[in-house]
Motif scaffolding. Structure first.
Motif, PDB file in Angstrom:
ATOM      1  N   ASN A 111       0.854  -1.179   0.000  1.00  0.00           N
ATOM      2  CA  ASN A 111       0.000   0.000   0.000  1.00  0.00           C
ATOM      3  C   ASN A 111       0.896   1.236   0.000  1.00  0.00           C
ATOM      4  O   ASN A 111       1.702   1.425   0.921  1.00  0.00           O
ATOM      5  CB  ASN A 111      -0.889  -0.016   1.249  1.00  0.00           C
ATOM      6  CG  ASN A 111      -1.875   1.131   1.293  1.00  0.00           C
ATOM      7  OD1 ASN A 111      -1.606   2.225   0.817  1.00  0.00           O
ATOM      8  ND2 ASN A 111      -3.041   0.881   1.891  1.00  0.00           N
ATOM      9  N   ASN A 113       0.378   4.191   0.753  1.00  0.00           N
ATOM     10  CA  ASN A 113       0.166   5.086   1.894  1.00  0.00           C
ATOM     11  C   ASN A 113       0.745   4.516   3.186  1.00  0.00           C
ATOM     12  O   ASN A 113       1.029   5.270   4.122  1.00  0.00           O
ATOM     13  CB  ASN A 113      -1.322   5.354   2.066  1.00  0.00           C
ATOM     14  CG  ASN A 113      -1.928   6.058   0.862  1.00  0.00           C
ATOM     15  OD1 ASN A 113      -1.336   6.987   0.321  1.00  0.00           O
ATOM     16  ND2 ASN A 113      -3.094   5.595   0.429  1.00  0.00           N
ATOM     17  N   HIS A 114       0.895   3.200   3.245  1.00  0.00           N
ATOM     18  CA  HIS A 114       1.448   2.538   4.439  1.00  0.00           C
ATOM     19  C   HIS A 114       2.408   1.436   3.977  1.00  0.00           C
ATOM     20  O   HIS A 114       2.175   0.243   4.235  1.00  0.00           O
ATOM     21  CB  HIS A 114       0.329   1.950   5.300  1.00  0.00           C
ATOM     22  CG  HIS A 114      -0.732   2.938   5.670  1.00  0.00           C
ATOM     23  ND1 HIS A 114      -0.584   3.854   6.691  1.00  0.00           N
ATOM     24  CD2 HIS A 114      -1.969   3.154   5.139  1.00  0.00           C
ATOM     25  CE1 HIS A 114      -1.678   4.591   6.784  1.00  0.00           C
ATOM     26  NE2 HIS A 114      -2.536   4.196   5.856  1.00  0.00           N
TER      27      HIS A 114
END
Length: 330
Positions: A111, A113-114
């Motif tokens: 991901n 974002n993470h």
């Protein structure tokens, strides 16, 4: 035996099986229907065997061989259910990484974002799926793919003929059975992969593959389906994991050859073969003569054909489709 050398040679043409005699066209007929019987119904109940049979007067040597090979084969073949786990994520990054051992590749899907907390993994370090490092995360995006859904897996020895057929193709076959037809496959580009898949299924080859490069990051905006093997990053067990591949080939190539053969593959004599997995010449000649004698004893009328990795007329590797037809005739 040197696997990296085998990898390099594979990129130049692959470890292939070619007629040592002048190539003769294999005639195909549609008069017979090709039925695919699951391997679990073909193999005996005590299959897989613990080792190949060895006949030698040296009792101690035979016992040592049977103990060593029995342990090894049991470890590799005892996993009857090696159906991959499948996970689906959305808006993920994906990459296949080179490693210090260039024939062993690892993959990451994370991901954006993470990146260090949300990524594809399983409990085995040998699965081939790894957590992206800070260096990986900082790699620029090669391409954003938002046209359709995609599917990916990871394995090793990209571009090697034998490893592609045994270790990659069963997973590709399994995935093409379960994902929707609009889904495209993220595959590391190589001559061997292109040649084999184009021969098996031209429509799949033309319409369902996105060729990617190692160490490049791809942003999958829509759904990304990934395949995780339960054990290693290759097909294990004996031998249900190969049934999807057999069904795929039977569907795209249902024809059966008119002419049948008895096929012997000699591992020496081809410039494409660089490993040491060959027989001592005198021993091999004894085996060939023994096969011919048994064919005569049991009135086997099929033609006996020897392959050594290349066409005798032009010294070139035979096309994959020609190889396929020759082996189907065996």
């Amino acid at each position: 035996n040197s696997e990296p050398e085998e990898q390099v040679k594979a990129e130049e043409g692959g470890e292939t099986i070619v007629n040592s005699e002048p190539a003769e066209e294999v005639k195909i007929t549609n008069t017979q229907k090709l039925e695919v019987i699951p391997l679990s119904e073909i193999c005996p109940e005590d299959f897989p065997p613990s080792h190949a049979m060895v006949h030698d007067h040296r009792t101690v040597a035979v016992e040592e061989y049977e103990k060593y090979m029995g342990d090894q084969v049991n470890d590799w073949n005892s996993r009857w259910d090696d159906t991959p786990e499948v996970q689906t994520v959305t808006d993920y990054y994906y990459a296949v990484w080179n490693t210090p051992h260039h024939y062993i590749c690892e993959a990451s899907a994370w991901n954006p974002n993470h990146p260090l907390t949300q990524y594809i993994h399983n409990d085995r370090d040998s699965s081939g799926w790894v957590q992206p490092t800070v260096l990986h995360v900082d790699t620029p995006i090669k391409e954003t793919l938002d046209d359709t859904d995609y599917v990916a897996f990871t394995s090793w020895f990209h571009g090697n003929y034998g490893h592609f057929v045994h270790d990659h193709l069963p997973t590709i076959s399994f995935l093409q059975e379960i994902v929707p037809e609009h889904t495209k496959f993220l595959l590391v580009d190589s001559k061997v992969t292109r040649a084999v898949l184009k021969s098996i299924d031209p429509d799949f080859y033309e319409n369902r593959i996105k060729w990617i490069e190692r160490d490049h990051v791809y942003h999958i905006k829509r759904q990304l389906t990934v395949s995780l093997r339960k054990s290693y990053q290759i097909t294990m067990g004996c031998c249900g994991a190969f049934d999807p591949m057999r069904r795929w080939m039977a569907k795209t190539h249902p024809e059966l050859p008119e002419k049948r053969t008895v096929l012997y593959y000699t591992r020496g004599g081809s410039p494409d073969t660089t490993h040491g997995r060959i027989l001592e010449p005198n021993h091999e000649e004894q085996i060939i003569q023994h096969i011919k004698a048994k064919m005569e004893q049991y009135d086997v009328k099929e033609e006996f054909v020897i392959f050594n990795g290349r066409d005798n007329e032009n010294k070139q590797t035979l096309p994959v489709e020609t190889q396929f037809n020759l082996f189907r005739a065996a």
